[in-house]
Design an enzyme around this catalytic site. Structure first.
Site, mmCIF file in Angstrom:
data_model
loop_
_atom_site.group_PDB
_atom_site.id
_atom_site.type_symbol
_atom_site.label_atom_id
_atom_site.label_comp_id
_atom_site.label_asym_id
_atom_site.label_seq_id
_atom_site.Cartn_x
_atom_site.Cartn_y
_atom_site.Cartn_z
ATOM 1 N N PRO A 196 0.829 -1.211 0.000
ATOM 2 C CA PRO A 196 0.000 0.000 0.000
ATOM 3 C C PRO A 196 0.858 1.253 0.000
ATOM 4 O O PRO A 196 1.897 1.310 0.652
ATOM 5 C CB PRO A 196 -0.770 -0.113 1.321
ATOM 6 N N GLY A 197 0.438 2.246 -0.736
ATOM 7 C CA GLY A 197 1.117 3.541 -0.734
ATOM 8 C C GLY A 197 0.139 4.614 -0.308
ATOM 9 O O GLY A 197 0.138 5.098 0.825
ATOM 10 N N CYS A 252 2.743 29.073 -15.961
ATOM 11 C CA CYS A 252 2.220 29.500 -17.258
ATOM 12 C C CYS A 252 1.590 28.345 -18.023
ATOM 13 O O CYS A 252 2.117 27.889 -19.039
ATOM 14 C CB CYS A 252 3.327 30.133 -18.076
ATOM 15 N N TYR A 284 -4.772 14.474 -13.487
ATOM 16 C CA TYR A 284 -5.893 13.518 -13.503
ATOM 17 C C TYR A 284 -7.237 14.201 -13.268
ATOM 18 O O TYR A 284 -8.205 13.519 -12.948
ATOM 19 C CB TYR A 284 -5.767 12.479 -12.384
#
Ligand SMILES: *Cc1c(COP(=O)(O)O)cnc(C)c1O
Length: 425
Positions: A270-271, A339, A312
């Site tokens: 798991p992260g 920018c 995302y």
């Protein structure tokens, strides 16, 4: 959490963090990190297991150090992550080395320090690892990463378990790859691995993937290849907005149900679910710009600091650190100075904050700082970890000298190190 209206993390007011270390600044909670890891570990207690935290989610040494001290293993994808884990006190035997493109030198270093397992993703990688191991008179512990072809139903950029993406070995090719691996003198086949994607909001894909993996494990066993461990990767989702991810208990139950009565050790990587909600990004509003049909809160953090919203279209909550009572909220786009039109941190938010005020972008502990860049020559943010009422600077803000470190003008060019203020042309 708020105290007298002002945001605090553990017992530290965020305004104090900003005052001491400046903004933009990532702030992590040691207690939250510890809780997430220990909760999952405890839920898995009924079965032999090892949590190998996915370093890529947040690789700050202090984060790794806290987890190493709890007994965590680590899932790494590069020699850089390996060195970080070792520096943080990781036991190399609890390190698994994943990734589709491991270089020769990376395999050598990982063998040298004795990582617990190489999660191999292709036959060419098997051959390379076998060669490297034999050249060093070693046997490399290997798991093959299988692509179980299940749909994780997550963002297409973070779905990794479908036949169409670059990860893993298809189940249909797995038997042959295992036979191949077990014939290699430099390899010791110990396990199987899979990782179907990230930010999963349902346990069913995990259960489906485990079922497919177990079918294969049983088939291999009947062909005389017994595996010692099953690595189900990471991917458990967290709540950013109104999602209802499985709880750690739901997740653990699904996996333990699948594993019941079996002897293989369960590994998890798991992260996000360990660090995601243990951190936030603190930023100060520079300007309020009234556009024709919308207003912009222009902050000192930008997409180079936190790219998830731009990359995302991810939604992360944005909180006012010390809202002024009674100040009216207005609809704003929360943006940075970079920018790019895509440089936003949040769209269509109702906020009352104005110039000089602080905002906290929530759920920024995972895939935040690690994805930061120097785009627009912006030094990367500081990182701070709070622990009770203490705060620790765990990464200094980059300086302008850091930005140019290692760069050179061509010979004969007339650059200078003239201090700002006395530039002559
Ligand atoms: C990214 C990754 C993880 C961690 O995924 P999370 O969604 O952060 O839990 C684990 N294992 C592998 C192989 C990965 O690529």
């Amino acid at each position: 959490m708020r105290r007298d209206g002002a945001l605090v993390l553990e017992d530290v007011p965020l305004a104090v963090v900003a005052e001491r270390y400046g903004t933009p600044c990532y702030v992590y909670s040691r207690a939250a990190l510890t809780h997430a890891w220990c909760e999952l570990d405890a839920l898995l207690a009924a079965h032999p297991h090892q949590i190998c935290y996915a370093v890529k989610a947040n690789s700050n040494l202090a984060v790794l150090g806290v987890l190493a001290a709890l007994g965590s293993g680590f899932d790494i994808v590069s020699v850089g992550e390996l060195e970080r884990a070792l520096r943080a006190g990781a036991d190399p035997k609890r390190v698994v080395f994943a990734g589709v493109g491991k270089r020769h030198d990376e395999l050598e270093r990982a063998l040298e320090v004795g990582v617990g397992c190489f999660n191999v993703e292709s036959e060419p990688e098997l051959e390379r690892l076998d060669e490297v191991a034999r050249a060093h008179g070693r046997r490399a512990p290997v798991a093959l990463r299988i692509n179980p072809d299940v749909d994780a139903r997550t963002h297409p950029y973070i779905a990794t378990g479908l036949a169409s993406n670059k990860f893993g070995i298809p189940v249909s090719a797995a038997d042959a790859a295992y036979r191949r691996a077990s014939d290699c003198a430099g390899l010791e086949v110990t396990g199987i691995a899979c990782h179907i994607g990230s930010q999963l909001l349902d346990v069913q894909p995990f259960a489906d993937a485990l079922a497919r993996v177990l079918e294969l494990v049983d088939r291999l066993a009947s062909a005389g290849m017994r595996l010692e461990h099953i690595d189900m990767g990471g991917g458990l989702g967290i709540r950013y907005r109104d999602e209802t991810p499985p709880t750690a208990a739901d997740y653990a139950r699904a996996l333990l149900t699948g594993m019941s009565g079996r002897g293989e050790r369960l590994l998890l990587e798991p992260g996000r679910s360990i660090v995601g909600n243990a951190g936030l990004l603190l930023t100060r509003v520079e300007y309020l710009k009234q556009g024709e049909d919308r207003s912009f809160l222009i902050c000192d953090a930008a997409m180079n600091d936190l790219i998830r919203p731009a990359l995302y279209s991810a939604w992360q909550d944005i909180l006012e650190v010390a809202p002024i009572p009674g100040a009216p909220a207005r609809r704003v786009e929360v943006v940075g100075p970079v920018c790019e039109t895509g440089d936003f941190l949040g769209r269509e938010r109702q906020l009352s904050a104005g110039p000089g005020e602080l905002l906290a972008i929530a759920s920024a502990g995972a895939y935040g700082f690690v994805m930061a860049s120097n785009y627009n020559s912006r030094p990367r943010a500081a990182e701070v970890m709070v622990d009770g009422d203490a705060m620790h600077l765990v990464r200094e803000r980059e300086s302008l000298a850091d930005l140019m470190r290692g760069e050179r003008l061509l010979p004969g060019a007339c650059g200078s190190a003239t201090p700002v203020g006395s530039i002559s042309l």
